[in-house]
Design an enzyme around this catalytic site. Structure first.
Site, PDB file in Angstrom:
ATOM      1  N   CYS A  81       2.236  -3.669  -0.865  1.00  0.00           N
ATOM      2  CA  CYS A  81       2.746  -3.699  -2.241  1.00  0.00           C
ATOM      3  C   CYS A  81       3.398  -5.050  -2.535  1.00  0.00           C
ATOM      4  O   CYS A  81       2.725  -6.061  -2.597  1.00  0.00           O
ATOM      5  CB  CYS A  81       3.689  -2.521  -2.479  1.00  0.00           C
ATOM      6  SG  CYS A  81       4.038  -2.225  -4.244  1.00  0.00           S
ATOM      7  N   HIS A 178       0.039   1.544  -1.523  1.00  0.00           N
ATOM      8  CA  HIS A 178       0.871   1.990  -0.407  1.00  0.00           C
ATOM      9  C   HIS A 178       0.032   2.851   0.541  1.00  0.00           C
ATOM     10  O   HIS A 178      -0.105   4.058   0.326  1.00  0.00           O
ATOM     11  CB  HIS A 178       2.055   2.820  -0.920  1.00  0.00           C
ATOM     12  CG  HIS A 178       3.105   2.010  -1.605  1.00  0.00           C
ATOM     13  ND1 HIS A 178       4.180   1.469  -0.933  1.00  0.00           N
ATOM     14  CD2 HIS A 178       3.238   1.646  -2.904  1.00  0.00           C
ATOM     15  CE1 HIS A 178       4.937   0.805  -1.792  1.00  0.00           C
ATOM     16  NE2 HIS A 178       4.385   0.891  -2.989  1.00  0.00           N
ATOM     17  N   GLU A 180       0.816   3.965   3.376  1.00  0.00           N
ATOM     18  CA  GLU A 180       1.673   4.963   4.030  1.00  0.00           C
ATOM     19  C   GLU A 180       1.901   6.193   3.158  1.00  0.00           C
ATOM     20  O   GLU A 180       2.376   7.223   3.646  1.00  0.00           O
ATOM     21  CB  GLU A 180       3.019   4.330   4.422  1.00  0.00           C
ATOM     22  CG  GLU A 180       4.025   4.149   3.309  1.00  0.00           C
ATOM     23  CD  GLU A 180       3.789   2.949   2.402  1.00  0.00           C
ATOM     24  OE1 GLU A 180       4.683   2.631   1.602  1.00  0.00           O
ATOM     25  OE2 GLU A 180       2.709   2.323   2.494  1.00  0.00           O
TER      26      GLU A 180
END
Length: 203
Positions: A81, A178, A180
Site C-alpha cells: 500500500c 493489501h 494480508e
C-alpha cells in the site's frame, strides 16, 4: 521457520501483516533499526496513511538510505500500500516531500468519476509479474501510480482507468493493495514471494 523483518513506520497495521506471515510459516519481527533492515534476509515495508508521515518516519529512524539501497539492489522486499508509494519519487498528497526514488514515477490522486478513496475489493490482472494468477484483492487508497514504470514488471487494476496494482523487479514486489487482507489469494501471493526469494536467503 524463516524470520521476516517488518519495518515499523508507525503508519501501518503491523499486526495483520505479522499474522499473515505467521500463517505462511514465518517468524515476523518488527524494527526501526537500519542495521537490522540492511542485514535482514527478507523485509516487509507496510504502510497506511499519508506519504509525508511515512517518509518522516523513515527519515527519523535513518531507514531511507538502507531501504533505497536494498530496493535498488533487488534484495527481497515486499512493499504494501503506502509502502509502494514511498518507493516513488514524490506524491501529490505531500508536496515538498521526496520519496525513496527507486521507482521512477510520481504518485497521483485517483481521478475519474469513481469514489475516492477506493475502499474494498477489486481485481488484480497479473500482467507479466510472477504473481501466479489473476485475483481479487482488498484496496484502501486515494492515490496511485497511474502508469507502469520503466524497468518494472507490472500488474494492473481498473479504477476509472487501468492503474498499477503491483510492480516487481528482482526480489522486490510492491503492491498497492493489501495482500494480508486479501483472503486465500493474498495468502498465496505472500507465500509465492517467500518461495521465490528462498534461494537468495539463508533460512
Amino acid at each position: 521457520m524463516s524470520t521476516v523483518t517488518i519495518v515499523s513506520t508507525g503508519t501501518a497495521n503491523i499486526a495483520s501483516v505479522a499474522a499473515a506471515l505467521r500463517r505462511c510459516g514465518c517468524t515476523p519481527r518488527t524494527t526501526t533499526n537500519p542495521n537490522e533492515v540492511s542485514d535482514a534476509d527478507r523485509v516487509v515495508l507496510p504502510g497506511v496513511g499519508s506519504f509525508a508521515a511515512g517518509m518522516e518516519a523513515l527519515n527519523s529512524h535513518g531507514l531511507t538510505p538502507v531501504l533505497r539501497e536494498r530496493a535498488e539492489a533487488g534484495r527481497p522486499l515486499l512493499a504494501i500500500c503506502l509502502g509502494l508509494q514511498l518507493l516513488c519519487r514524490s506524491s501529490e498528497e505531500s508536496p515538498g516531500f521526496s520519496g525513496l526514488g527507486v521507482i521512477d514515477s510520481d504518485v497521483r490522486r485517483l481521478s475519474g468519476e469513481l469514489r475516492v478513496p477506493q475502499f474494498g475489493w477489486n481485481t488484480v490482472e497479473r500482467g507479466d509479474t510472477s504473481i501466479r494468477t489473476d485475483g481479487y484483492a482488498y484496496y484502501a487508497n486515494s492515490y496511485c501510480v497511474a502508469e507502469p514504470p520503466h524497468g518494472w514488471r507490472c500488474a494492473t487494476t481498473p479504477y476509472g482507468a487501468s492503474i498499477v496494482a503491483a510492480i516487481e523487479r528482482g526480489a522486490v514486489l510492491a503492491c498497492q493493495f493489501h495482500p494480508e487482507l486479501s483472503g486465500a489469494w493474498g495468502a498465496e501471493l505472500i507465500a509465492g514471494w517467500l518461495s521465490r526469494t528462498e534461494s537468495s536467503v539463508a533460512c
